[in-house]
Design a protein around this motif. Structure first.
Motif, PDB file in Angstrom:
ATOM      1  N   ASP A   1       4.520  -7.836   2.453  1.00 17.84           N
ATOM      2  CA  ASP A   1       5.560  -8.250   3.316  1.00 17.84           C
ATOM      3  C   ASP A   1       6.973  -7.570   3.314  1.00 17.84           C
ATOM      4  N   SER A   2       6.786  -6.269   2.509  1.00 19.30           N
ATOM      5  CA  SER A   2       8.074  -5.887   2.218  1.00 19.30           C
ATOM      6  C   SER A   2       8.754  -5.030   3.532  1.00 19.30           C
ATOM      7  N   HIS A   3       9.555  -4.356   3.066  1.00 14.61           N
ATOM      8  CA  HIS A   3      10.222  -3.118   4.059  1.00 14.61           C
ATOM      9  C   HIS A   3       9.938  -1.874   3.603  1.00 14.61           C
ATOM     10  N   PHE A   4       8.893  -1.647   2.622  1.00 21.34           N
ATOM     11  CA  PHE A   4       8.554  -0.530   1.917  1.00 21.34           C
ATOM     12  C   PHE A   4       7.195  -0.157   3.026  1.00 21.34           C
ATOM     13  N   TYR A   5       7.023   1.048   2.966  1.00 19.87           N
ATOM     14  CA  TYR A   5       5.846   1.688   3.429  1.00 19.87           C
ATOM     15  C   TYR A   5       5.399   2.847   2.883  1.00 19.87           C
ATOM     16  N   ARG A   6       4.146   2.940   2.970  1.00 17.15           N
ATOM     17  CA  ARG A   6       3.592   4.252   2.277  1.00 17.15           C
ATOM     18  C   ARG A   6       2.813   5.112   3.530  1.00 17.15           C
ATOM     19  N   SER A   7       3.102   6.438   3.102  1.00 20.85           N
ATOM     20  CA  SER A   7       2.739   7.444   4.120  1.00 20.85           C
ATOM     21  C   SER A   7       2.109   8.716   3.283  1.00 20.85           C
ATOM     22  N   GLU A   8       0.789   8.716   3.642  1.00 20.96           N
ATOM     23  CA  GLU A   8       0.208  10.045   2.934  1.00 20.96           C
ATOM     24  C   GLU A   8       0.303  11.201   3.720  1.00 20.96           C
ATOM     25  N   GLU A   9       0.733  11.401   4.893  1.00 25.16           N
ATOM     26  CA  GLU A   9       0.864  12.391   5.959  1.00 25.16           C
ATOM     27  C   GLU A   9       2.322  12.984   5.899  1.00 25.16           C
ATOM     28  N   HIS A  10       3.043  12.500   5.242  1.00 28.50           N
ATOM     29  CA  HIS A  10       4.653  13.128   5.308  1.00 28.50           C
ATOM     30  C   HIS A  10       4.563  14.250   4.529  1.00 28.50           C
ATOM     31  N   THR A  11       5.016  15.448   5.394  1.00 33.05           N
ATOM     32  CA  THR A  11       5.000  16.771   4.729  1.00 33.05           C
ATOM     33  C   THR A  11       6.172  17.495   5.244  1.00 33.05           C
ATOM     34  N   SER A  12       7.098  17.321   5.928  1.00 32.42           N
ATOM     35  CA  SER A  12       8.180  17.943   6.465  1.00 32.42           C
ATOM     36  C   SER A  12       9.428  18.014   5.431  1.00 32.42           C
ATOM     37  N   GLU A  13       9.800  19.159   5.305  1.00 30.72           N
ATOM     38  CA  GLU A  13      11.086  19.242   4.152  1.00 30.72           C
ATOM     39  C   GLU A  13      12.346  19.122   5.302  1.00 30.72           C
TER      40      GLU A  13
END
Length: 122
Positions: free
Chosen positions: A105-117
């Motif tokens: 229930d946090s404001h943290f998210y995980r993403s395994e797809e983020h690759t942009s610089e």
């Protein structure tokens, strides 16, 4: 030997539930920090980043380093790999909507797809 390598790779690719629990604890510290709130309200981003990096986002014992980006209303980012400019908040919100998984229930998210610089426009 190959079986050990496959197992090690599988462990690396799995979610780190212990770290996600730690993120929820850190969020509680962030919400209670008057010093951080005061620094942000005064526009002291250097002080706020120091507090986050050195005190509030303590990642000792975990294989992560915080990469902090402050997005104020109207700030832009330049994506160097696609040669595009984005509104800072829109960019991160789009990533969260597309690939983000909320951690408890946090404001943290995980993403395994983020690759942009990213690069702040000059």
């Amino acid at each position: 030997m190959r079986q050990r390598m496959d197992y090690a790779t599988e462990l690396i690719e799995e979610r780190d539930y212990n770290f996600e629990t730690r993120l929820v604890e850190m969020e509680q510290s962030l919400e209670r920090s008057e010093e951080l709130r005061n620094a942000l309200e005064a526009g002291e981003e250097g002080r706020a980043e120091y507090l986050l990096r050195e005190q509030l986002l303590d990642m000792t014992g975990y294989n992560y380093n915080p990469d902090i980006t402050f997005c104020r209303q109207g700030d832009s980012l330049w994506l160097t790999d696609t040669d595009e400019q984005w509104d800072c908040r829109d960019y991160f919100e789009q990533i969260i909507r597309k690939d983000g998984y909320r951690i408890d229930d946090s404001h943290f998210y995980r993403s395994e797809e983020h690759t942009s610089e990213l690069q702040s426009p000059t």
